[in-house]
Design a protein around this motif. Structure first.
Motif, PDB file in Angstrom:
ATOM      1  N   GLY A 265      23.470  32.529 109.007  1.00 28.52           N
ATOM      2  CA  GLY A 265      22.832  31.907 107.858  1.00 28.52           C
ATOM      3  C   GLY A 265      21.400  32.328 107.652  1.00 28.52           C
ATOM      4  N   GLU A 266      20.733  32.786 108.716  1.00 34.08           N
ATOM      5  CA  GLU A 266      19.347  33.243 108.612  1.00 34.08           C
ATOM      6  C   GLU A 266      19.239  34.680 108.107  1.00 34.08           C
ATOM      7  OE1 GLU A 266      16.872  32.010 112.155  1.00 34.08           O
ATOM      8  OE2 GLU A 266      18.890  31.651 112.971  1.00 34.08           O
ATOM      9  N   VAL A 267      20.262  35.456 108.364  1.00 30.91           N
ATOM     10  CA  VAL A 267      20.228  36.882 108.043  1.00 30.91           C
ATOM     11  C   VAL A 267      20.857  37.183 106.682  1.00 30.91           C
ATOM     12  CG1 VAL A 267      21.010  39.165 108.826  1.00 30.91           C
ATOM     13  CG2 VAL A 267      20.273  37.448 110.500  1.00 30.91           C
ATOM     14  N   MET A 268      21.770  36.365 106.267  1.00 31.01           N
ATOM     15  CA  MET A 268      22.595  36.662 105.089  1.00 31.01           C
ATOM     16  C   MET A 268      21.796  36.782 103.802  1.00 31.01           C
ATOM     17  SD  MET A 268      24.338  32.979 104.250  1.00 31.01           S
ATOM     18  CE  MET A 268      23.395  31.655 103.467  1.00 31.01           C
ATOM     19  N   THR A 269      22.376  37.502 102.841  1.00 29.49           N
ATOM     20  CA  THR A 269      21.931  37.495 101.449  1.00 29.49           C
ATOM     21  C   THR A 269      22.706  36.395 100.733  1.00 29.49           C
ATOM     22  OG1 THR A 269      21.433  39.859 101.424  1.00 29.49           O
ATOM     23  CG2 THR A 269      21.856  38.808  99.294  1.00 29.49           C
ATOM     24  N   ARG A 270      21.992  35.485 100.099  1.00 27.13           N
ATOM     25  CA  ARG A 270      22.651  34.335  99.477  1.00 27.13           C
ATOM     26  C   ARG A 270      23.334  34.716  98.154  1.00 27.13           C
ATOM     27  NH1 ARG A 270      21.041  29.561 101.763  1.00 27.13           N
ATOM     28  NH2 ARG A 270      19.260  29.702 103.204  1.00 27.13           N
ATOM     29  N   ASP A 271      24.323  33.893  97.794  1.00 30.42           N
ATOM     30  CA  ASP A 271      25.033  34.036  96.519  1.00 30.42           C
ATOM     31  C   ASP A 271      25.457  35.478  96.242  1.00 30.42           C
ATOM     32  OD1 ASP A 271      24.662  31.286  95.951  1.00 30.42           O
ATOM     33  OD2 ASP A 271      22.629  31.713  95.245  1.00 30.42           O
ATOM     34  N   PRO A 272      26.323  36.015  97.065  1.00 31.02           N
ATOM     35  CA  PRO A 272      26.738  37.416  96.876  1.00 31.02           C
ATOM     36  C   PRO A 272      27.543  37.596  95.595  1.00 31.02           C
ATOM     37  CG  PRO A 272      28.162  36.337  98.468  1.00 31.02           C
ATOM     38  CD  PRO A 272      27.058  35.365  98.170  1.00 31.02           C
ATOM     39  N   LYS A 273      27.552  38.822  95.114  1.00 31.19           N
ATOM     40  CA  LYS A 273      28.359  39.150  93.943  1.00 31.19           C
ATOM     41  C   LYS A 273      29.828  39.075  94.316  1.00 31.19           C
ATOM     42  CE  LYS A 273      28.361  40.532  89.623  1.00 31.19           C
ATOM     43  NZ  LYS A 273      27.706  39.747  88.554  1.00 31.19           N
ATOM     44  N   THR A 274      30.617  38.365  93.517  1.00 35.47           N
ATOM     45  CA  THR A 274      32.056  38.235  93.779  1.00 35.47           C
ATOM     46  C   THR A 274      32.832  38.520  92.493  1.00 35.47           C
ATOM     47  OG1 THR A 274      32.061  35.858  93.249  1.00 35.47           O
ATOM     48  CG2 THR A 274      31.654  36.487  95.562  1.00 35.47           C
ATOM     49  N   ILE A 275      34.145  38.525  92.607  1.00 37.40           N
ATOM     50  CA  ILE A 275      34.999  38.747  91.441  1.00 37.40           C
ATOM     51  C   ILE A 275      36.252  37.909  91.574  1.00 37.40           C
ATOM     52  CG2 ILE A 275      36.284  40.725  92.406  1.00 37.40           C
ATOM     53  CD1 ILE A 275      35.910  41.986  89.515  1.00 37.40           C
ATOM     54  N   ALA A 276      36.841  37.537  90.451  1.00 37.17           N
ATOM     55  CA  ALA A 276      38.056  36.727  90.456  1.00 37.17           C
ATOM     56  C   ALA A 276      39.292  37.625  90.589  1.00 37.17           C
ATOM     57  CB  ALA A 276      38.147  35.906  89.170  1.00 37.17           C
ATOM     58  N   PRO A 277      40.368  37.113  91.166  1.00 38.57           N
ATOM     59  CA  PRO A 277      41.562  37.946  91.385  1.00 38.57           C
ATOM     60  C   PRO A 277      42.252  38.410  90.113  1.00 38.57           C
ATOM     61  CG  PRO A 277      41.999  35.648  91.941  1.00 38.57           C
ATOM     62  CD  PRO A 277      40.529  35.756  91.719  1.00 38.57           C
ATOM     63  N   ASP A 278      42.044  37.692  88.993  1.00 39.23           N
ATOM     64  CA  ASP A 278      42.732  38.084  87.764  1.00 39.23           C
ATOM     65  C   ASP A 278      41.951  39.095  86.934  1.00 39.23           C
ATOM     66  OD1 ASP A 278      40.695  36.389  87.016  1.00 39.23           O
ATOM     67  OD2 ASP A 278      41.917  35.170  85.657  1.00 39.23           O
ATOM     68  N   GLN A 279      40.777  39.501  87.403  1.00 35.18           N
ATOM     69  CA  GLN A 279      40.004  40.525  86.706  1.00 35.18           C
ATOM     70  C   GLN A 279      40.644  41.899  86.918  1.00 35.18           C
ATOM     71  OE1 GLN A 279      36.796  40.193  84.837  1.00 35.18           O
ATOM     72  NE2 GLN A 279      37.857  38.235  84.691  1.00 35.18           N
ATOM     73  N   VAL A 280      40.451  42.808  85.955  1.00 34.07           N
ATOM     74  CA  VAL A 280      40.987  44.151  86.135  1.00 34.07           C
ATOM     75  C   VAL A 280      40.166  44.882  87.196  1.00 34.07           C
ATOM     76  CG1 VAL A 280      41.984  44.383  83.835  1.00 34.07           C
ATOM     77  CG2 VAL A 280      39.596  45.018  84.208  1.00 34.07           C
ATOM     78  N   ALA A 281      40.854  45.718  87.967  1.00 37.15           N
ATOM     79  CA  ALA A 281      40.175  46.441  89.048  1.00 37.15           C
ATOM     80  C   ALA A 281      39.095  47.366  88.500  1.00 37.15           C
ATOM     81  CB  ALA A 281      41.197  47.243  89.848  1.00 37.15           C
ATOM     82  N   GLU A 282      39.271  47.838  87.279  1.00 36.89           N
ATOM     83  CA  GLU A 282      38.268  48.698  86.653  1.00 36.89           C
ATOM     84  C   GLU A 282      36.924  47.973  86.558  1.00 36.89           C
ATOM     85  OE1 GLU A 282      38.803  51.929  83.167  1.00 36.89           O
ATOM     86  OE2 GLU A 282      38.956  49.858  82.502  1.00 36.89           O
ATOM     87  N   ARG A 283      36.962  46.682  86.275  1.00 40.22           N
ATOM     88  CA  ARG A 283      35.737  45.873  86.214  1.00 40.22           C
ATOM     89  C   ARG A 283      35.099  45.764  87.590  1.00 40.22           C
ATOM     90  NH1 ARG A 283      31.015  44.608  84.483  1.00 40.22           N
ATOM     91  NH2 ARG A 283      30.412  42.446  84.824  1.00 40.22           N
ATOM     92  N   ALA A 284      35.913  45.563  88.630  1.00 42.55           N
ATOM     93  CA  ALA A 284      35.392  45.472  89.992  1.00 42.55           C
ATOM     94  C   ALA A 284      34.688  46.766  90.393  1.00 42.55           C
ATOM     95  CB  ALA A 284      36.519  45.160  90.969  1.00 42.55           C
TER      96      ALA A 284
END
Length: 322
Positions: A265-284
């Protein structure tokens, strides 16, 4: 004029002639087009497309376009139909028969078969009084237009109009049926188009592959998880199991001094970028390239924020998503 300039002038003339013919076709469409759509929608079976010569080549493409956009279709060659393939055409089908002249002799058996068994017949031809259009339940007449070859004998403009008409039928049917990219992917899973429509859920690594640790996990243990899972990152979760951060190589370098005495928790970058499973892979892939990262955690944004999977940039590239 140089030879190269002559070639370009010819090409532009051909394209302009055909473009003008397409404008005429758009203006000429009327009730017969709508009636053809109605016959196809009412059919219990398939759209059977047929045509001879260049019309046959165009017909194959029209049948393929219809089939890939939600309208079951097949092409039957008229010569083969006369030698047994008429059995492929059933009473639940609708026929779409193409002929520039409307007098192609090889079509006679298909036309007779449709009349004998009351199979709806849509005829497409350039001559309103031709045999094909007189026999058809719905007659679509192509507007007068010169062939682009200059001699009037090579099917050029006429085949372009027929091809465009087939596209118009397919798209009108597609929109009526509310055909979506997801439906298209079902019929077209391969090639570049299929890759563009892949979903994140199709490519992500599932829960068993997830590199996850809690906030209070010592970094020594976090490094072991990062190494074992092989993604070069580790996700950090809170007490409720929600993804709240990520530890990357960059985070390790920034906290090199006393790293093993710290917790995740001390080292991490908070609120990482994520994606939803129903998004197209091209967007990811676009996100990973924009952020210059190699992995994305997949989370259910409509749910509780738990990680469902992880997607690596190489997963996208191997699947042909570019």
């Amino acid at each position: 004029m140089t030879e190269a300039a002559t070639f370009l002038a010819t090409a532009r003339r051909v394209i302009e002639i055909e473009a003008e013919a397409l404008r005429r076709l758009a203006g000429a469409l009327g009730e017969s087009f709508s009636a053809a759509i109605g016959l196809i929608l009412a059919a219990r079976g398939r759209v059977v497309v047929s045509g001879m010569g260049k019309s046959g080549h165009v017909g194959r493409k029209i049948a393929a376009t219809l089939a890939s956009t939600g309208t079951p279709a097949q092409f039957v060659h008229p010569a083969e139909a006369s030698h047994g393939d008429l059995g492929m055409i059933t009473e639940g089908d609708v026929l779409l028969v193409l002929s520039n002249s409307g007098e192609t002799p090889e079509l006679s058996d298909i036309i007779a078969h449709s009349r004998r068994f009351s199979i709806p017949l849509i005829g497409v031809a350039s001559r309103a009084g031709s045999t094909l259009l007189r026999q058809a339940d719905v007659a679509i007449t192509l507007p007068p237009a010169e062939e682009a070859c200059g001699t009037g004998i090579v099917p050029t403009t006429s085949t372009t109009m027929t091809l465009a008409l087939g596209d118009a039928l397919a798209v009108a049917l597609m929109e009526h049926r509310h055909f979506t990219p997801e439906h298209f992917r079902t019929f077209h899973p391969g090639g570049k188009l299929g890759a563009r429509l892949l979903r994140v859920a199709d490519l992500m690594h599932g829960a068993e592959a997830l590199p996850l640790v809690g906030r209070d996990t010592p970094m020594g243990e976090a490094l072991v998880v990062m190494s074992q899972k092989g993604f070069g990152v580790v996700g950090v979760t809170d007490a409720g199991g929600r993804l709240v951060g990520i530890v990357t190589d960059g985070d390790l370098r920034r906290h090199m001094a006393g790293l093993l005495e710290r917790r995740a928790g001390e080292v991490m970058t908070r609120d990482p970028k994520t994606i939803a499973p129903d998004q197209v892979a091209e967007r990811a892939l676009a996100i990973m390239r924009e952020k210059r990262i190699t992995c994305l955690f997949v989370t259910d944004r409509a749910g509780d924020g738990r990680a469902l999977g992880i997607l690596n940039i190489h997963d996208c590239l191997r699947a042909g998503v570019v």
